[in-house]
Design a protein around this motif. Structure first.
Motif, PDB file in Angstrom:
ATOM      1  N   MET A 262      23.692   6.941  44.156  1.00  0.00           N
ATOM      2  CA  MET A 262      24.680   6.168  43.517  1.00  0.00           C
ATOM      3  C   MET A 262      25.492   5.119  44.529  1.00  0.00           C
ATOM      4  N   PHE A 263      25.734   5.646  45.611  1.00  0.00           N
ATOM      5  CA  PHE A 263      26.301   4.884  46.593  1.00  0.00           C
ATOM      6  C   PHE A 263      25.346   3.882  47.163  1.00  0.00           C
ATOM      7  N   LEU A 264      24.213   4.260  47.419  1.00  0.00           N
ATOM      8  CA  LEU A 264      23.157   3.213  47.991  1.00  0.00           C
ATOM      9  C   LEU A 264      22.677   2.141  46.838  1.00  0.00           C
ATOM     10  N   THR A 265      22.897   2.685  45.402  1.00  0.00           N
ATOM     11  CA  THR A 265      22.525   1.485  44.754  1.00  0.00           C
ATOM     12  C   THR A 265      23.714   0.359  44.426  1.00  0.00           C
ATOM     13  N   GLN A 266      24.851   1.054  44.596  1.00  0.00           N
ATOM     14  CA  GLN A 266      25.992   0.169  44.553  1.00  0.00           C
ATOM     15  C   GLN A 266      26.138  -0.608  45.840  1.00  0.00           C
ATOM     16  N   LYS A 410      31.694   2.232  40.696  1.00  0.00           N
ATOM     17  CA  LYS A 410      31.519   1.407  39.525  1.00  0.00           C
ATOM     18  C   LYS A 410      32.697   0.283  39.558  1.00  0.00           C
ATOM     19  N   PHE A 411      33.836   1.013  39.703  1.00  0.00           N
ATOM     20  CA  PHE A 411      35.265   0.373  39.452  1.00  0.00           C
ATOM     21  C   PHE A 411      35.598  -0.124  40.694  1.00  0.00           C
ATOM     22  N   ARG A 412      35.127  -0.116  41.711  1.00  0.00           N
ATOM     23  CA  ARG A 412      35.589  -0.276  43.029  1.00  0.00           C
ATOM     24  C   ARG A 412      34.286  -1.615  43.426  1.00  0.00           C
ATOM     25  N   ASN A 413      33.913  -2.326  42.655  1.00  0.00           N
ATOM     26  CA  ASN A 413      32.785  -3.421  43.010  1.00  0.00           C
ATOM     27  C   ASN A 413      33.714  -4.525  43.418  1.00  0.00           C
TER      28      ASN A 413
END
Length: 616
Positions: A262-266, A410-413
């Protein structure tokens, strides 16, 4: 004379009486054949016919077991039984005749009948045995390529052998970790060797057809070694404990890997690829090499013509914006009637203009604006601008270990920090003389003519959008905090959500209902992010609550940026396909199945793309 004749008559009469008595009494037994019935049957089979040395097949020669119990599986009909009885009767009667002629005739008759009956019975038995054998063969499971028999009741899985090999590896690792197995050095060496062999055989195989021909040999060898391990360690409780520990460890590793993924995808979604970083630099350099007259777009008089089809597109991605424009014009029935209003930031302003100056969209009209030139858009007017520049907001995005930071990446993009993402709430201010605008995101591809959207009657609503409540997570309670009374008193948690990406906005109705003020009021109430997390869809759902007209789903299909299972037929018949999600088509992590819909609108032979090494 008469006396002599009388004596002769009496003699012959006496002879006729005495002779039969003499012939059929015990002393006459010496005239009978010395052979018993059994001896006769044995000798008959040895008789020759016309000097032929072949034995006469009076009766088939059977093994003692068959003679004792009969032929297994042979079924005799009533007709065959009667013929065998008749044959036996004739054979036995032949032993009681003592004349040569009668015996010869009987032998010939018996030989002929026996041969005929034997042939008939052998044919019957052969047919019946063949049928039974064929049935048994048909019932036998057929072996597959690896020698394993297929289950006639179940279809063999295409990865059955792969799963078996993987299962063997797990069992082998269990044995390696057990104390009793470790004590046997020879077994440990053998097991490790088998593990390496199976791992090499498996490699990257996902189905049985990917396995090498030697895989079945490795499987059998591993099975034999595991059987030895079972003999060494026969305590099931120890094995169960080890398997439970392995399962717990695997679950923990899976959780960690999911979090890392998830982290790497973001991170990948936020990172600009090298090629896309190179492109605006090259374009900007060339733009400022032009003189002022060459920096102007044609047909600027069409920018405020309300009879034309106007599009609003806010982006800092040059290549993505070009795909939106190209795909729209390619499918437009009247390209000259389409006007694209592009707003970008200061860093990409020159590059965006240069791209469309060098690649004009046919007869369509292009306008490129710099958001920094909107002097009316400032923190004193826009609550969101004030919030985006606040220290708490900056800490929320850039201080990862802050105690108040949200654990959901997701909310910290940081894209939510860009004012470009919030311009959709200021359409009447940006286009004061237009009546209707079609808003497009930069991660969409147009597949059909969109001019029909301007004739859709919104029935007094401000926003025309495709609803997304086909799945539970697209309802209001997914985006808004219904534990807060301000939300729970004003909205329905099960209300159907809708999608940004392709929206028809009636700007006249917008002004009449003072939608911008509604947006500002709710933004002021959400300064501490208690009503919703950051983003534009939650405030959009609130702002256009009961002011949204549902469009036909064929206009807009979503999910190509995160869902690999979007229906192909829905994609092909959709007017707009949307790559919403992190897996954008211009990134390497994009879903390959959908990339072609986007890349076909990119000219990878273009000089700028080749210089920046941007490839499909």
């Amino acid at each position: 004379m008469m006396v002599k004749l009388r004596n002769l008559v009496l003699f012959f009469m006496l002879l006729t009486v005495v002779a039969p008595i003499l012939l059929y009494t015990d002393p006459a037994a010496s005239f009978k054949t010395p052979f018993s019935k059994r001896d006769f049957l044995e000798d008959v089979t040895a008789l020759t016919f016309n000097s032929d040395g072949n034995r006469l097949n009076l009766l088939p020669r059977e093994t003692p077991a068959v003679l004792r119990g009969g032929l297994v599986g042979a079924v005799y009909s009533d007709k065959n039984s009667r013929r065998l009885d008749q044959l036996s009767a004739r054979v036995l009667s032949a032993t009681d005749d003592d004349t040569h002629s009668h015996t010869d005739i009987s032998i010939k008759q018996v030989t002929h009948d026996a041969a005929s009956d034997s042939h008939i019975n052998r044919e019957n038995m052969h047919v019946q045995l063949t049928q039974q054998t064929s049935e048994k063969v048909d019932e036998q499971p057929e072996p597959n390529a690896f020698g394993a028999k297929k289950d006639t009741g179940n279809v063999l899985m295409p990865d059955a052998q792969v799963r078996h090999l993987k299962d063997q590896l797990i069992r082998a690792k269990v044995y390696l970790s057990l104390p009793s197995a470790k004590a046997n050095a020879h077994f440990v060496r053998e097991l490790r060797l088998r593990i390496k062999e199976v791992q090499r055989a498996l490699a990257d195989a996902s189905k049985d057809s990917d396995l090498p021909k030697t895989a079945i040999e490795k499987l059998k060898a591993m099975e034999q070694t595991l059987a030895k391990g079972k003999q060494i360690q026969d305590d099931c409780s120890t094995v169960v404990k080890k398997l439970r520990a392995m399962l717990h460890s695997a679950d923990e590793q899976l959780r960690v890997h999911k979090k890392q993924t998830m982290f790497l995808t973001q991170l990948t979604a936020k990172t600009i690829p090298k090629g896309l970083h190179c492109l605006p630099l090259r374009l900007t350099t060339d733009y400022y090499a032009l003189n002022s007259s060459e920096q102007q777009f044609p047909n600027q008089e069409k920018l405020e013509d309300t009879q034309l089809y106007h599009y609003a597109l806010f982006s800092d991605n040059v290549l993505a914006t070009s795909v939106v424009v190209n795909s729209t014009i390619t499918n437009a029935k009247h390209p000259s009637k389409h006007v694209f209003h592009i707003v970008t930031d200061r860093l990409n302003y020159a590059a965006m203009r240069m791209w469309f100056l060098d690649n004009p969209p046919g007869k369509a009209t292009i306008q490129v604006q710099n958001v920094e030139e909107f002097t009316w858009l400032n923190s004193s007017y826009s609550p969101v601008l004030k919030q985006l520049s606040s220290r708490s907001m900056i800490d929320y995005y850039f201080r990862a270990h802050h105690t108040n930071s949200d654990t959901n990446l997701k909310f910290r993009n940081p894209k939510y920090l860009s004012i470009l993402n919030h311009l959709r709430f200021y359409l009447p201010e940006i286009f004061p003389k237009l009546s209707k605008v079609l808003f497009l995101d930069d991660d969409i591809v147009v597949q059909k003519d969109l001019s029909g959207l301007w004739s859709v009657d919104l029935k007094g609503n401000v926003n025309g959008a495709v609803e997304t409540c086909g799945e539970s997570f697209h309802r209001f309670d997914r985006y808004l905090n219904f534990s807060n009374p301000l939300i729970s008193k004003n909205f329905d948690p099960r209300a159907c959500g809708w999608a940004y990406g392709m929206n028809v906005f009636d700007l006249d109705e917008w002004k009449r209902q003072n939608i911008t003020e509604v947006y500002h009021r709710w933004q002021d109430l959400n300064q501490d992010r208690e009503l919703w997390k950051l983003g534009t869809l939650p405030p959009g759902l609130i702002t256009f609550w009961r002011r949204t007209y549902p469009l036909d789903r064929k206009w807009h299909i979503l999910g190509l940026g995160y869902n690999p299972s979007v229906n192909q037929r829905d994609i092909e018949r959709a007017a707009v396909i949307h790559y919403n999600g992190n897996l954008k088509p211009w990134l390497e992590i994009g879903i390959p199945r959908y990339r072609g819909f986007w890349s076909k609108h990119v000219d990878y032979e273009h000089v700028y793309l080749r210089e920046c090494n941007i490839n499909p």
